[in-house]
Design a protein around this motif. Structure first.
Motif, PDB file in Angstrom:
ATOM      1  N   LYS A 140      -1.836 -13.951   7.619  1.00 13.40           N
ATOM      2  CA  LYS A 140      -2.947 -14.250   8.494  1.00 13.40           C
ATOM      3  C   LYS A 140      -4.233 -14.893   7.673  1.00 13.40           C
ATOM      4  CE  LYS A 140      -6.375 -10.827  10.581  1.00 13.40           C
ATOM      5  NZ  LYS A 140      -6.758  -9.113  10.892  1.00 13.40           N
ATOM      6  N   ALA A 141      -5.108 -15.571   8.384  1.00 11.98           N
ATOM      7  CA  ALA A 141      -6.290 -16.137   7.637  1.00 11.98           C
ATOM      8  C   ALA A 141      -7.270 -15.438   7.838  1.00 11.98           C
ATOM      9  CB  ALA A 141      -6.637 -17.422   8.551  1.00 11.98           C
ATOM     10  N   PRO A 142      -8.028 -15.504   6.613  1.00 12.90           N
ATOM     11  CA  PRO A 142      -9.183 -14.441   6.477  1.00 12.90           C
ATOM     12  C   PRO A 142     -10.219 -14.963   7.544  1.00 12.90           C
ATOM     13  CG  PRO A 142      -9.313 -16.001   4.671  1.00 12.90           C
ATOM     14  CD  PRO A 142      -8.090 -16.340   5.422  1.00 12.90           C
ATOM     15  N   LEU A 143     -11.284 -13.831   7.708  1.00 13.61           N
ATOM     16  CA  LEU A 143     -12.556 -14.052   8.673  1.00 13.61           C
ATOM     17  C   LEU A 143     -13.321 -15.259   8.014  1.00 13.61           C
ATOM     18  CD1 LEU A 143     -13.812 -13.431  11.169  1.00 13.61           C
ATOM     19  CD2 LEU A 143     -15.091 -11.673   9.895  1.00 13.61           C
ATOM     20  N   ASN A 144     -13.740 -16.223   8.795  1.00 11.91           N
ATOM     21  CA  ASN A 144     -14.550 -17.399   8.326  1.00 11.91           C
ATOM     22  C   ASN A 144     -13.722 -18.175   7.259  1.00 11.91           C
ATOM     23  OD1 ASN A 144     -17.147 -16.757   9.613  1.00 11.91           O
ATOM     24  ND2 ASN A 144     -17.284 -15.032   8.039  1.00 11.91           N
ATOM     25  N   GLY A 145     -12.520 -18.474   7.619  1.00 16.90           N
ATOM     26  CA  GLY A 145     -11.363 -19.180   6.672  1.00 16.90           C
ATOM     27  C   GLY A 145     -10.366 -19.374   7.263  1.00 16.90           C
ATOM     28  N   ARG A 146      -9.371 -20.131   6.803  1.00 11.76           N
ATOM     29  CA  ARG A 146      -8.017 -20.561   7.000  1.00 11.76           C
ATOM     30  C   ARG A 146      -7.048 -20.563   6.120  1.00 11.76           C
ATOM     31  NH1 ARG A 146     -11.316 -24.590   5.756  1.00 11.76           N
ATOM     32  NH2 ARG A 146     -10.731 -26.419   4.747  1.00 11.76           N
ATOM     33  N   VAL A 147      -5.707 -20.642   6.591  1.00  8.99           N
ATOM     34  CA  VAL A 147      -4.647 -20.465   5.732  1.00  8.99           C
ATOM     35  C   VAL A 147      -3.763 -21.967   5.913  1.00  8.99           C
ATOM     36  CG1 VAL A 147      -3.085 -19.281   7.253  1.00  8.99           C
ATOM     37  CG2 VAL A 147      -2.370 -19.169   4.867  1.00  8.99           C
ATOM     38  N   ILE A 148      -3.478 -22.505   4.651  1.00  2.00           N
ATOM     39  CA  ILE A 148      -2.590 -23.770   5.062  1.00  2.00           C
ATOM     40  C   ILE A 148      -1.239 -23.444   4.229  1.00  2.00           C
ATOM     41  CG2 ILE A 148      -2.442 -26.276   4.333  1.00  2.00           C
ATOM     42  CD1 ILE A 148      -5.742 -26.112   4.140  1.00  2.00           C
ATOM     43  N   CYS A 149      -0.292 -23.860   4.978  1.00  2.00           N
ATOM     44  CA  CYS A 149       1.335 -23.741   4.491  1.00  2.00           C
ATOM     45  C   CYS A 149       1.934 -25.109   4.798  1.00  2.00           C
ATOM     46  CB  CYS A 149       1.919 -22.405   5.345  1.00  2.00           C
ATOM     47  SG  CYS A 149       0.956 -20.805   5.410  1.00  2.00           S
ATOM     48  N   ARG A 150       2.979 -25.002   3.824  1.00  3.45           N
ATOM     49  CA  ARG A 150       3.929 -26.051   4.120  1.00  3.45           C
ATOM     50  C   ARG A 150       4.992 -25.557   5.185  1.00  3.45           C
ATOM     51  NH1 ARG A 150       2.988 -30.765   1.217  1.00  3.45           N
ATOM     52  NH2 ARG A 150       1.819 -30.271  -0.677  1.00  3.45           N
ATOM     53  N   LYS A 151       5.425 -26.696   5.705  1.00  3.30           N
ATOM     54  CA  LYS A 151       6.558 -26.077   6.803  1.00  3.30           C
ATOM     55  C   LYS A 151       7.799 -25.315   6.250  1.00  3.30           C
ATOM     56  CE  LYS A 151       8.615 -30.737   6.628  1.00  3.30           C
ATOM     57  NZ  LYS A 151       9.093 -32.198   7.417  1.00  3.30           N
ATOM     58  N   SER A 152       8.258 -25.300   5.099  1.00  2.00           N
ATOM     59  CA  SER A 152       9.067 -24.500   4.357  1.00  2.00           C
ATOM     60  C   SER A 152       8.497 -23.061   4.441  1.00  2.00           C
ATOM     61  CB  SER A 152       9.465 -24.700   3.081  1.00  2.00           C
ATOM     62  OG  SER A 152      10.178 -23.759   2.463  1.00  2.00           O
ATOM     63  N   ARG A 153       9.409 -21.873   4.988  1.00  2.00           N
ATOM     64  CA  ARG A 153       9.165 -20.476   4.721  1.00  2.00           C
ATOM     65  C   ARG A 153      10.052 -19.805   3.864  1.00  2.00           C
ATOM     66  NH1 ARG A 153       5.710 -22.848   6.906  1.00  2.00           N
ATOM     67  NH2 ARG A 153       4.633 -22.376   8.908  1.00  2.00           N
ATOM     68  N   TYR A 154      10.980 -20.720   3.094  1.00  2.00           N
ATOM     69  CA  TYR A 154      11.882 -19.944   2.182  1.00  2.00           C
ATOM     70  C   TYR A 154      11.287 -19.218   0.988  1.00  2.00           C
ATOM     71  CZ  TYR A 154      15.462 -22.675   4.221  1.00  2.00           C
ATOM     72  OH  TYR A 154      16.533 -23.152   5.102  1.00  2.00           O
ATOM     73  N   GLU A 155      12.108 -18.244   0.618  1.00  2.00           N
ATOM     74  CA  GLU A 155      11.566 -17.578  -0.561  1.00  2.00           C
ATOM     75  C   GLU A 155      11.142 -18.423  -1.638  1.00  2.00           C
ATOM     76  OE1 GLU A 155      13.445 -14.480  -4.278  1.00  2.00           O
ATOM     77  OE2 GLU A 155      14.715 -15.621  -2.531  1.00  2.00           O
ATOM     78  N   GLY A 156       9.933 -18.180  -2.337  1.00  2.00           N
ATOM     79  CA  GLY A 156       9.378 -19.418  -3.401  1.00  2.00           C
ATOM     80  C   GLY A 156       8.252 -20.106  -2.615  1.00  2.00           C
ATOM     81  N   SER A 157       8.315 -20.180  -1.188  1.00  2.00           N
ATOM     82  CA  SER A 157       7.059 -21.126  -0.795  1.00  2.00           C
ATOM     83  C   SER A 157       5.637 -20.260  -0.782  1.00  2.00           C
ATOM     84  CB  SER A 157       7.486 -21.234   0.664  1.00  2.00           C
ATOM     85  OG  SER A 157       8.695 -21.885   1.098  1.00  2.00           O
ATOM     86  N   SER A 158       4.761 -20.861  -0.841  1.00  2.00           N
ATOM     87  CA  SER A 158       3.162 -20.549  -0.878  1.00  2.00           C
ATOM     88  C   SER A 158       2.548 -21.085   0.299  1.00  2.00           C
ATOM     89  CB  SER A 158       2.787 -20.645  -2.151  1.00  2.00           C
ATOM     90  OG  SER A 158       2.656 -22.056  -2.548  1.00  2.00           O
ATOM     91  N   CYS A 159       1.354 -20.120   0.504  1.00  2.00           N
ATOM     92  CA  CYS A 159       0.358 -20.742   1.293  1.00  2.00           C
ATOM     93  C   CYS A 159      -0.865 -20.607   0.780  1.00  2.00           C
ATOM     94  CB  CYS A 159       0.419 -20.006   2.647  1.00  2.00           C
ATOM     95  SG  CYS A 159       1.849 -20.157   3.630  1.00  2.00           S
ATOM     96  N   ARG A 160      -1.671 -21.456   1.014  1.00  2.00           N
ATOM     97  CA  ARG A 160      -3.071 -21.404   0.339  1.00  2.00           C
ATOM     98  C   ARG A 160      -4.006 -20.996   1.485  1.00  2.00           C
ATOM     99  NH1 ARG A 160      -6.652 -25.958  -1.113  1.00  2.00           N
ATOM    100  NH2 ARG A 160      -5.081 -27.393  -0.158  1.00  2.00           N
TER     101      ARG A 160
END
Length: 521
Positions: A140-160
């Motif tokens: 979930k993106a924080p209020l007044n913010g956003r989340v950026i993810c790579r297209k991979s959702r495998y174990e070890g992936s990360s979102c910023r």
């Protein structure tokens, strides 16, 4: 028409050939997610016709694989693929129970290996390496913010996580896809975006500009400038500061007002007539002495204009006065000139200083019945060899030559010693009784000895001391020294450097200082 289409298809085909196969490339990734996140598309060489994926399990199938992908020659990839099922007494290729087992697979379309990071199609009945768990959705993106993810959702992936402008992230900067057996989930507490404390926007003044460094957040500095012919009324800069009641600017924004010269006021026994009432840039003021028996002094100063010069409004000429003589050229005064020849005065500056003195004296009649000149130079010592005493020269020509021949050497600035020498010797050589005395000092440095008592003695003797100070370092202590010498700021002339300041307006100012004694009270 058909021919055109055929040619276009050939061009496209040739372009595709020229660009080559594209394969996904990553090196030593510890998970498919990491391979996607840190990998890139690679354009293959002409000889590389396939994309290869290589899996290496350092401790058998139970360990996480190291994944390497990229372009490969078709025959080489085929040979590698052929070794996967090869039988041996203790095979190391694609063997589930052997450490450092290696599996390789190939494909032939653009970025095909991006979807074959575990070579799953190579195995049947799930005999290949297990597919790592997949995280569902995105954090979930924080209020007044956003989340950026790579297209991979495998174990070890990360979102910023990132915050919108004017906010700062508090908490975790990344969310990690973490495996728990057969399933995976995003881990890490959701951060939040805190609004930065900011001041209200500050507007530029009318007929001016504002430039802020840091937006409007606390600590921001904003500087103001005004258009030409305008000056700032108020602060030239303000800062955004934190207060108990919230952020605020240190001061209100300034105004830009039309620049004006100082008011001349009145001329005793004379008149001042100006073209405007507020002395703005372009105003011209004319002067005259209503009494026909009086003359404007200095002579020739019948008008002055308000101009813009070096960032301020100034008059082209000083206000004259009305006197009973025409000064210059007429004046009756005994003037001693003391020239500072310390080490801080360069040879070029020394020549310019002497030329300036000659230009000023050239405006007057040098004779036994008008102006008499006595002159010496000083530093650590008094130069008695080149000095000029009253009566040595009765004409400008002889005086000019003597000044030009004055040498420049020595170091140190000893004004106190120079004042005592002027009082005890120079003013006692052929000094005319009943004629006013003046001491004119030209210096660029702070004195190395005490001088205040000697200056006061001269002033008490009735000597008018005027000073030309060359303030190269913009030192306030130097300016105080000039005031201690003259006792009156009106008797101070200040310039910033010798080379660019000894111009006609300074000559006029020096003439005014000499002629002011004749102004009618």
């Amino acid at each position: 028409m058909a021919l055109s289409i055929h040619i276009a298809l050939l061009i496209v085909a040739c372009f595709a050939c020229a660009t080559g196969l594209r394969c996904w490339k990553c090196g030593n990734a510890r998970s498919p997610g990491q391979c996607i996140e840190f990998g890139r598309t690679q354009i293959c060489k002409k000889s590389q016709k396939v994309c290869q994926t290589e899996l290496r399990f350092s401790s058998g199938w139970g360990s996480k694989p190291t994944i390497r992908t990229g372009c490969k020659e078709e025959h080489a990839c085929g040979n590698n693929f052929g070794q996967n099922p090869r039988k041996a007494w203790l095979p190391s290729q694609c063997n589930k129970g052997v450490a450092n087992s290696v599996c390789r697979c190939c494909c032939k379309t653009n970025n095909c290996n991006e979807n074959e990071l575990l070579c799953e199609k190579m195995f049947e009945n799930n005999s290949g390496p297990p597919r790592p768990p997949l995280c569902v959705g995105v954090p979930k993106a924080p209020l007044n913010g956003r989340v950026i993810c790579r297209k991979s959702r495998y174990e070890g992936s990360s979102c910023r996580y990132m915050c919108n402008r004017g906010h700062v992230l508090v908490g975790n900067a990344h969310a990690l896809c973490r495996g728990f057996g057969d399933f995976a989930m995003w881990t890490g507490a959701l951060p939040y975006c805190r609004r930065l404390p900011i001041c209200d926007p500050i507007a530029a003044p009318e007929r001016g500009t504002v430039k802020c460094f840091g937006g409007n957040k606390v600590g921001t500095l904003c500087k103001f400038t005004c258009d030409r012919n305008h000056k700032i009324e108020g602060p030239s800069a303000v800062s955004c500061i934190a207060t108990p009641s919230g952020p605020r600017w240190t001061e209100a924004a300034p105004m830009c007002t039309l620049t004006a010269c100082e008011d001349f006021g009145e001329i005793k026994h004379g008149n001042v007539n100006c073209s405007t009432d507020n002395n703005i840039i372009g105003t011209t003021c004319s002067f005259d002495c209503g009494n026909t028996e009086l003359f404007l002094t200095p002579a020739g100063t019948d008008s002055s204009r308000c101009i813009w010069k070096e960032g301020e409004a100034v008059w082209t000429r000083q206000k004259p006065c009305c006197s009973g003589i025409v000064c210059p050229p007429t004046a009756k005064k005994d003037i001693v000139i003391a020239l500072d020849s310390s080490g801080s005065i360069s040879s070029e500056e020394w020549v310019l200083m002497k030329k300036f003195v000659i230009r000023v004296l050239g405006q007057f009649i040098i004779s036994p019945t008008n102006i008499q000149i006595s002159m010496f130079r000083f530093n650590r010592e008094i130069d008695t060899d080149s000095q000029i005493v009253f009566g040595d020269h009765d004409s400008l020509e002889g005086l000019t030559k003597a000044i030009e021949n004055m040498p420049k050497n020595g170091g140190g600035t000893y004004i106190g010693q120079a004042l005592r020498y002027a009082r005890n010797y120079m003013f006692r050589q052929n000094n005319r009784p009943g004629v006013g005395d003046m001491l004119w000092i030209l210096t660029d440095g702070r004195s190395n000895d005490e001088f205040k008592a000697s200056a006061k003695q001269l002033r008490d003797d009735g000597v008018d001391i005027i000073v030309l100070g060359i303030s190269k370092k913009n030192d306030p202590r130097f300016m105080q020294q000039l005031l201690d010498l003259t006792g009156d700021e009106k008797l101070i002339m200040e310039v910033k450097d010798v080379v660019n300041s000894f111009e006609e307006d300074l000559v006029q100012l020096a003439m005014t200082k000499i002629c002011e004694i004749y102004c009618m009270g």
